[in-house]
Structures are given as C-alpha cells and as structure tokens.
Design a protein around this motif. Structure first.
Motif, PDB file in Angstrom:
ATOM      1  N   PHE A 103     -17.033 -13.755   8.080  1.00  0.00           N
ATOM      2  CA  PHE A 103     -15.780 -13.967   7.782  1.00  0.00           C
ATOM      3  C   PHE A 103     -15.025 -13.384   9.137  1.00  0.00           C
ATOM      4  O   PHE A 103     -15.189 -12.070   9.615  1.00  0.00           O
ATOM      5  CB  PHE A 103     -15.191 -13.153   6.788  1.00  0.00           C
ATOM      6  CG  PHE A 103     -15.680 -13.688   5.440  1.00  0.00           C
ATOM      7  CD1 PHE A 103     -15.502 -14.915   4.893  1.00  0.00           C
ATOM      8  CD2 PHE A 103     -16.703 -12.941   4.707  1.00  0.00           C
ATOM      9  CE1 PHE A 103     -15.965 -15.475   3.821  1.00  0.00           C
ATOM     10  CE2 PHE A 103     -17.241 -13.318   3.544  1.00  0.00           C
ATOM     11  CZ  PHE A 103     -17.008 -14.565   3.070  1.00  0.00           C
ATOM     12  N   ILE A 104     -14.106 -13.992   9.806  1.00  0.00           N
ATOM     13  CA  ILE A 104     -13.067 -13.489  10.405  1.00  0.00           C
ATOM     14  C   ILE A 104     -11.586 -13.144   9.681  1.00  0.00           C
ATOM     15  O   ILE A 104     -11.172 -13.941   8.895  1.00  0.00           O
ATOM     16  CB  ILE A 104     -12.531 -14.439  11.665  1.00  0.00           C
ATOM     17  CG1 ILE A 104     -13.785 -14.828  12.498  1.00  0.00           C
ATOM     18  CG2 ILE A 104     -11.506 -13.674  12.690  1.00  0.00           C
ATOM     19  CD1 ILE A 104     -14.658 -13.469  13.174  1.00  0.00           C
ATOM     20  N   THR A 105     -11.255 -11.775   9.733  1.00  0.00           N
ATOM     21  CA  THR A 105     -10.262 -11.239   8.756  1.00  0.00           C
ATOM     22  C   THR A 105      -9.191 -10.651   9.380  1.00  0.00           C
ATOM     23  O   THR A 105      -9.390 -10.332  10.652  1.00  0.00           O
ATOM     24  CB  THR A 105     -10.763 -10.284   7.652  1.00  0.00           C
ATOM     25  OG1 THR A 105     -11.303  -9.305   8.518  1.00  0.00           O
ATOM     26  CG2 THR A 105     -11.599 -11.031   6.824  1.00  0.00           C
ATOM     27  N   LYS A 106      -8.012 -10.584   8.641  1.00  0.00           N
ATOM     28  CA  LYS A 106      -6.819 -10.046   9.429  1.00  0.00           C
ATOM     29  C   LYS A 106      -5.698  -9.798   8.371  1.00  0.00           C
ATOM     30  O   LYS A 106      -5.653 -10.156   7.311  1.00  0.00           O
ATOM     31  CB  LYS A 106      -5.992 -11.045  10.182  1.00  0.00           C
ATOM     32  CG  LYS A 106      -4.827 -10.825  10.877  1.00  0.00           C
ATOM     33  CD  LYS A 106      -4.228 -11.652  11.486  1.00  0.00           C
ATOM     34  CE  LYS A 106      -2.656 -11.676  12.097  1.00  0.00           C
ATOM     35  NZ  LYS A 106      -1.425 -11.222  11.188  1.00  0.00           N
ATOM     36  N   GLY A 107      -5.281  -8.332   8.469  1.00  0.00           N
ATOM     37  CA  GLY A 107      -4.242  -7.979   7.717  1.00  0.00           C
ATOM     38  C   GLY A 107      -2.982  -8.655   8.042  1.00  0.00           C
ATOM     39  O   GLY A 107      -2.585  -8.688   9.150  1.00  0.00           O
ATOM     40  N   ASP A 108      -2.063  -8.847   6.939  1.00  0.00           N
ATOM     41  CA  ASP A 108      -0.901  -9.666   7.366  1.00  0.00           C
ATOM     42  C   ASP A 108       0.031  -8.767   8.001  1.00  0.00           C
ATOM     43  O   ASP A 108       0.756  -9.453   8.837  1.00  0.00           O
ATOM     44  CB  ASP A 108      -0.360  -9.943   6.046  1.00  0.00           C
ATOM     45  CG  ASP A 108      -1.036 -11.014   5.060  1.00  0.00           C
ATOM     46  OD1 ASP A 108      -2.060 -11.737   5.546  1.00  0.00           O
ATOM     47  OD2 ASP A 108      -0.462 -11.424   3.993  1.00  0.00           O
ATOM     48  N   ALA A 109       0.057  -7.577   8.195  1.00  0.00           N
ATOM     49  CA  ALA A 109       0.702  -6.736   8.989  1.00  0.00           C
ATOM     50  C   ALA A 109       0.174  -6.451  10.112  1.00  0.00           C
ATOM     51  O   ALA A 109       1.081  -5.950  10.994  1.00  0.00           O
ATOM     52  CB  ALA A 109       0.995  -5.326   8.098  1.00  0.00           C
ATOM     53  N   ASN A 110      -1.028  -6.830  10.470  1.00  0.00           N
ATOM     54  CA  ASN A 110      -1.558  -6.765  11.783  1.00  0.00           C
ATOM     55  C   ASN A 110      -1.362  -7.917  12.902  1.00  0.00           C
ATOM     56  O   ASN A 110      -1.120  -8.809  12.157  1.00  0.00           O
ATOM     57  CB  ASN A 110      -3.096  -6.486  11.834  1.00  0.00           C
ATOM     58  CG  ASN A 110      -3.262  -5.206  10.703  1.00  0.00           C
ATOM     59  OD1 ASN A 110      -2.460  -4.371  10.582  1.00  0.00           O
ATOM     60  ND2 ASN A 110      -4.568  -5.118  10.313  1.00  0.00           N
ATOM     61  N   ALA A 111      -1.031  -7.605  13.970  1.00  0.00           N
ATOM     62  CA  ALA A 111      -0.500  -8.735  15.001  1.00  0.00           C
ATOM     63  C   ALA A 111      -1.951  -9.587  15.374  1.00  0.00           C
ATOM     64  O   ALA A 111      -1.796 -10.866  15.660  1.00  0.00           O
ATOM     65  CB  ALA A 111      -0.237  -7.993  16.410  1.00  0.00           C
ATOM     66  N   GLN A 112      -3.114  -8.970  15.282  1.00  0.00           N
ATOM     67  CA  GLN A 112      -4.456  -9.655  15.752  1.00  0.00           C
ATOM     68  C   GLN A 112      -5.350  -9.545  14.634  1.00  0.00           C
ATOM     69  O   GLN A 112      -5.189  -8.604  13.856  1.00  0.00           O
ATOM     70  CB  GLN A 112      -4.934  -8.812  16.981  1.00  0.00           C
ATOM     71  CG  GLN A 112      -4.138  -8.656  18.154  1.00  0.00           C
ATOM     72  CD  GLN A 112      -3.827 -10.255  18.757  1.00  0.00           C
ATOM     73  OE1 GLN A 112      -4.770 -11.157  18.888  1.00  0.00           O
ATOM     74  NE2 GLN A 112      -2.723 -10.546  19.086  1.00  0.00           N
TER      75      GLN A 112
END
Length: 177
Positions: A103-112
């Motif tokens: 999976f490619i994941t991201k925190g909502d508060a993170n820019a990238q």
C-alpha cells in the motif's frame, strides 16, 4: 400486649443501591473496549495527529481485519510501523498495489505520502469507526492507575453490598425479637 413497629432505615437500601451503581459504572466504562473485541474488532487509541482532522488525537478507533486485496483507495487502515515493531500507524490508502502486495499510505495531516510502502503482511485492518475522546479514557483505564481505580470501585461495590446485607439482617433480627 406490645406490638413492635415495622420501621426500616433506608441505610441498607442506600448501600446496596450505591454498590449496584458503582458496579454498573465500571461495566459501562468497559463496554466500548470489550464488546467490540467480541464482535471481531481490534480497538486502538490514537496518540498522534497524523490523521487530523478526520481522526483526532484521543479518538478510539475500531479496526476490522480484512483481506489486503479488498482495501480500496481512501480507506483508512491500521498497520504495523515495521515488520518487527509493535507500533501501530493509522493512515489513509493512496494506492493499493496488488501486483507487489503493498500500500502507498499518507496521513491526512501530512503533505506527502509515506516514504516506504506498507507490505500486506503489516496490515491489521480497515478502520471502520472512530469515536472522538474515547481513546483518552481507554489509555487511562488500561494504565496501572486506571486498573487500580476500576478494581477499587469493584471492591467498594462489593463492600457496600455486604454492608447493605448486614444492615438488612440486623433489621430483620431486631424485628423478630
């Protein structure tokens, strides 16, 4: 002939009622953490702000185990930070790469997006429900002081029930004399 008055003091009822209230309070406080586990959910408290504002710090998250191939873009998943780590991360899926099992994941508060793809083997499941602020209670209750407080309330409830029963027995023996 002397007739005895059937006068009851409310102390026994108050003790028993208060004891019952304390027991019900402990049970009610534990239900959000125990019942969902019986229904197949894992329960986690959120301690970082990487998913703000969708999932705030102090929220309780209910995660259901799922097959990695069933995870879709925008699902919020819980996963181990590393193969050998007990740390758990909650992030949104940007892409499910079924070909290489990541999976490619991201925190909502993170820019990238996160730097490293998440392998399927690290997946715990999909976050199906979040309850703001309830995670703070979970952290308190799962700590040493929280467990001692719950145990103390249960012991106090048992003692109150015993005092209520003793008072009732004393009243009955007095009335039977």
């Amino acid at each position: 002939m002397h007739e005895k008055k059937n006068k009851k003091t409310p102390a026994a009822g108050i003790c028993t009622g208060l004891g019952t209230f304390l027991l019900l309070t402990v049970i009610a406080a534990c239900i959000p953490f125990t019942l969902p586990r019986l229904l197949g959910y894992q329960v986690y408290a959120v301690i970082s702000g990487s998913m703000e504002p969708a999932v705030s710090v102090g929220s309780l998250v209910y995660v259901r185990q799922t097959e990695p191939e069933a995870v879709e873009e925008n699902d919020v998943i819980a996963f181990y930070a590393a193969e050998s780590s007990g740390a758990i991360i909650l992030h949104r899926v940007v892409e499910n790469r079924t070909v290489d099992g990541t999976f490619i994941t991201k925190g909502d508060a993170n820019a990238q997006p996160d730097l490293s793809p998440v392998s399927y083997s690290r997946l715990l499941g999909i976050a199906e429900k979040t309850v703001p602020h309830l995670g703070q209670l979970a952290l308190i209750l799962s700590g040493t002081w929280g467990k001692l407080a719950a145990l103390s309330l249960v012991l106090a409830a048992v003692m109150l029930h015993a005092v209520g029963a003793a008072l009732r027995a004393k009243e009955e023996s007095f009335q039977n004399q």
